[in-house]
Write an enzyme that holds these catalytic residues in place. Structure first.
Site, PDB file in Angstrom:
ATOM      1  N   ASN A  50       0.848  -1.030   0.036  1.00 19.83           N
ATOM      2  CA  ASN A  50      -0.065  -0.040  -0.003  1.00 19.83           C
ATOM      3  C   ASN A  50       0.975   1.189   0.108  1.00 19.83           C
ATOM      4  OD1 ASN A  50       0.738  -1.061   2.683  1.00 19.83           O
ATOM      5  ND2 ASN A  50      -0.790   0.374   3.549  1.00 19.83           N
ATOM      6  N   ILE A  51       0.415   2.247  -0.905  1.00 20.57           N
ATOM      7  CA  ILE A  51       1.231   3.501  -0.965  1.00 20.57           C
ATOM      8  C   ILE A  51       0.111   4.563  -0.548  1.00 20.57           C
ATOM      9  CG2 ILE A  51       2.542   4.989  -2.490  1.00 20.57           C
ATOM     10  CD1 ILE A  51       3.426   2.200  -2.125  1.00 20.57           C
ATOM     11  N   ALA A  54      -1.293  12.182   1.738  1.00 19.79           N
ATOM     12  CA  ALA A  54      -1.710  13.032   2.910  1.00 19.79           C
ATOM     13  C   ALA A  54      -3.243  13.030   2.406  1.00 19.79           C
ATOM     14  CB  ALA A  54      -0.873  14.272   2.658  1.00 19.79           C
ATOM     15  N   SER A  55      -3.593  13.025   1.292  1.00 19.02           N
ATOM     16  CA  SER A  55      -5.093  13.105   1.167  1.00 19.02           C
ATOM     17  C   SER A  55      -5.156  11.693   0.813  1.00 19.02           C
ATOM     18  CB  SER A  55      -5.006  13.908  -0.197  1.00 19.02           C
ATOM     19  OG  SER A  55      -6.744  13.822  -0.401  1.00 19.02           O
ATOM     20  N   CYS A  61      -3.949   0.798  -2.652  1.00 14.28           N
ATOM     21  CA  CYS A  61      -3.829  -0.438  -1.702  1.00 14.28           C
ATOM     22  C   CYS A  61      -2.797  -1.219  -2.255  1.00 14.28           C
ATOM     23  CB  CYS A  61      -5.115  -1.119  -1.400  1.00 14.28           C
ATOM     24  SG  CYS A  61      -6.564  -0.030  -0.818  1.00 14.28           S
ATOM     25  N   GLU A  63      -3.021  -4.579  -3.114  1.00 16.08           N
ATOM     26  CA  GLU A  63      -3.555  -5.429  -3.961  1.00 16.08           C
ATOM     27  C   GLU A  63      -3.669  -4.668  -5.452  1.00 16.08           C
ATOM     28  OE1 GLU A  63      -4.821  -4.683  -1.163  1.00 16.08           O
ATOM     29  OE2 GLU A  63      -6.131  -6.106  -0.262  1.00 16.08           O
ATOM     30  N   CYS A  94     -10.031  -4.565   0.829  1.00  9.26           N
ATOM     31  CA  CYS A  94     -11.343  -3.739   0.889  1.00  9.26           C
ATOM     32  C   CYS A  94     -12.050  -4.035  -0.495  1.00  9.26           C
ATOM     33  CB  CYS A  94     -10.779  -2.261   0.955  1.00  9.26           C
ATOM     34  SG  CYS A  94     -10.083  -1.511  -0.362  1.00  9.26           S
ATOM     35  N   CYS A  97     -10.623  -2.878  -3.628  1.00 12.02           N
ATOM     36  CA  CYS A  97      -9.913  -3.870  -4.463  1.00 12.02           C
ATOM     37  C   CYS A  97     -10.384  -4.997  -4.951  1.00 12.02           C
ATOM     38  CB  CYS A  97      -8.692  -4.203  -3.321  1.00 12.02           C
ATOM     39  SG  CYS A  97      -7.524  -2.951  -2.986  1.00 12.02           S
TER      40      CYS A  97
HETATM   41 ZN   LIG Z   1      -7.983  -2.105  -0.918  1.00 15.02          ZN
HETATM   42 ZN   LIG Z   2      -9.907  16.370  -1.551  1.00 17.75          ZN
END
Ligand SMILES: [Zn+2]
Ligand SMILES: [Zn+2]
Ligand SMILES: [Zn+2]
Ligand SMILES: [Zn+2]
Lengths: 147, 147, 147, 147
Positions: A50-51, A54-55, A61, A63, A94, A97
């Site tokens: 997962n990357i 900040a937003s 994710c 996957e 989730c 994904c």
């Molecule tokens: Zn996901």
């Molecule tokens: Zn926004």
């Protein structure tokens, strides 16, 4: 049986690679590392993690990271997907994904979920995790049969 | 000058690789192919393309595909980003991608946009495309200086 | 029974409002209109429709539009969710929306899916559409029991 | 002048409503409340707040929440957008939201950003926050002039 056609060495590698992928996670906001490993139909492996951003909604994710890597390398068919987290019982993909996987996988593709504890594993197929899914056939009913 | 520190062979490769990346685009819904090439700080290259989904919001753009590939390969600093489309003038990265790039790039990183026509190119820095951006320092003002 | 505790007038309203909501859809890219109606626990109604964007991943589906409207009006508990599309059989919520609903709904909340044909309806609970879901308890295992 | 055509009572209301909207934020993961207020072209007001999800990428920001509410109420033209956060200097909309706004706003629409301190405000137009934007005209060059 619960191996979904994978041989022992493949099962072992799926678990090992998914866990190792957590090391390349960029998750300073959630501190929730996720690793993913794909066993492609041609026998090759692709990993992802997962990357975050900040937003938060801009986060990708593990996957989906693994899948875009695979697809842009020409691999669009998969024998198995492994997802590893640091909690117990293991976390599942989730919904976003599951939807992403849906585009490139049949309902029968197994998703192995690994948790914090040694040997901990739950397996479900895509069809079990995203029943009655929305897919390409819904958008263009004329183009193909619906799953 | 508009080369942003890239030497001629790098400029040529950036353009060539971004254009070639369009070939691995999966865009059956928009029929709008986008290719992206990253020149990493260590001199290596990573490419990406847009991967769409029947559920449109689940789509991942070319720029983000390239970036998650790079980041999960341990590359988090970039000398230049190239984006190639089939229209003229060239398309720019969408706001979501600018935000994603922001997490891993300084305002000075150049984004080269290539269009349909031979040699067509527009260059802007991230700071020019996403001025006064929202970033990690906003979420946690105690952790660092804001850009 | 398949009414999930709704009385006939509520069932009728859910269907009618979900279908009518399609009229406020902004979907110039997919031409796929989706309407959603929520019956809130307090008996009030909220509707939503899909709002697309030239950058496909920035699109917001009908279900999520309805939910953010409800939540920002102080309604976080729902008796039923209705989703209406112009195809047959009816389309189901995408995985991303199932995940969004998950944050505010128990597994028992019914999701009524209406299709093109008069009276056409499929009902599934959230738990049936997103089994073994990822939720708040996974992120913070210390804060509560997992579903 | 920096009022962008708003009269004093409108400026006051924009600030007040954006700040008040923070109270309906659902942000248990970031603890970063954002409120948004829209002054629609017909003189009516719409507010929104950020609605987060355990799966971070499924989160919807305050600006997009406000916009989908407005659009599904038939309001697609805006005189001003106000965004309020609890930090200083004020936070700006993320790139994803700038892109979402882009679909329904001209470059001249002012975005007022309010911070923690009394009277603190920064104003930028959409064109200033998302220069050289990607929009509908890029996807379908035949349908209209590009901004
Ligand atoms: Zn996901
Ligand atoms: Zn926004
Ligand atoms: Zn993009
Ligand atoms: Zn959806």
């Amino acid at each position: 049986m619960t191996d979904h056609g994978l041989i022992p060495s493949e099962l072992q590698e799926l678990s090992r690679r998914a866990a190792a992928a957590k090391d390349v996670s960029y998750s300073p906001y959630s501190n929730f590392r996720v690793g993913c490993a794909l066993l492609c139909e041609d026998g090759s492996w692709v990993i992802g993690a997962n990357i975050e951003n900040a937003s938060y909604p801009v986060t990708i994710c593990a996957e989906r990271t693994a899948l875009v890597k695979a697809v842009t390398e020409g691999k669009k068919r998969f024998k198995a997907i492994g997802v590893s987290t640091d909690i117990s019982p293991p976390a599942s993909p989730c919904g976003m994904c599951r939807q992403f996987i849906r585009e490139f996988a049949d309902n029968s593709v197994p998703i192995f979920m690994y948790g914090r504890k040694e040997g901990e594993c739950i397996v479900k197929t895509l069809g079990e995790l995203l029943p009655m899914s929305f897919g390409p056939e819904d958008l263009h009913p004329d183009r193909g049969a619906r799953k």
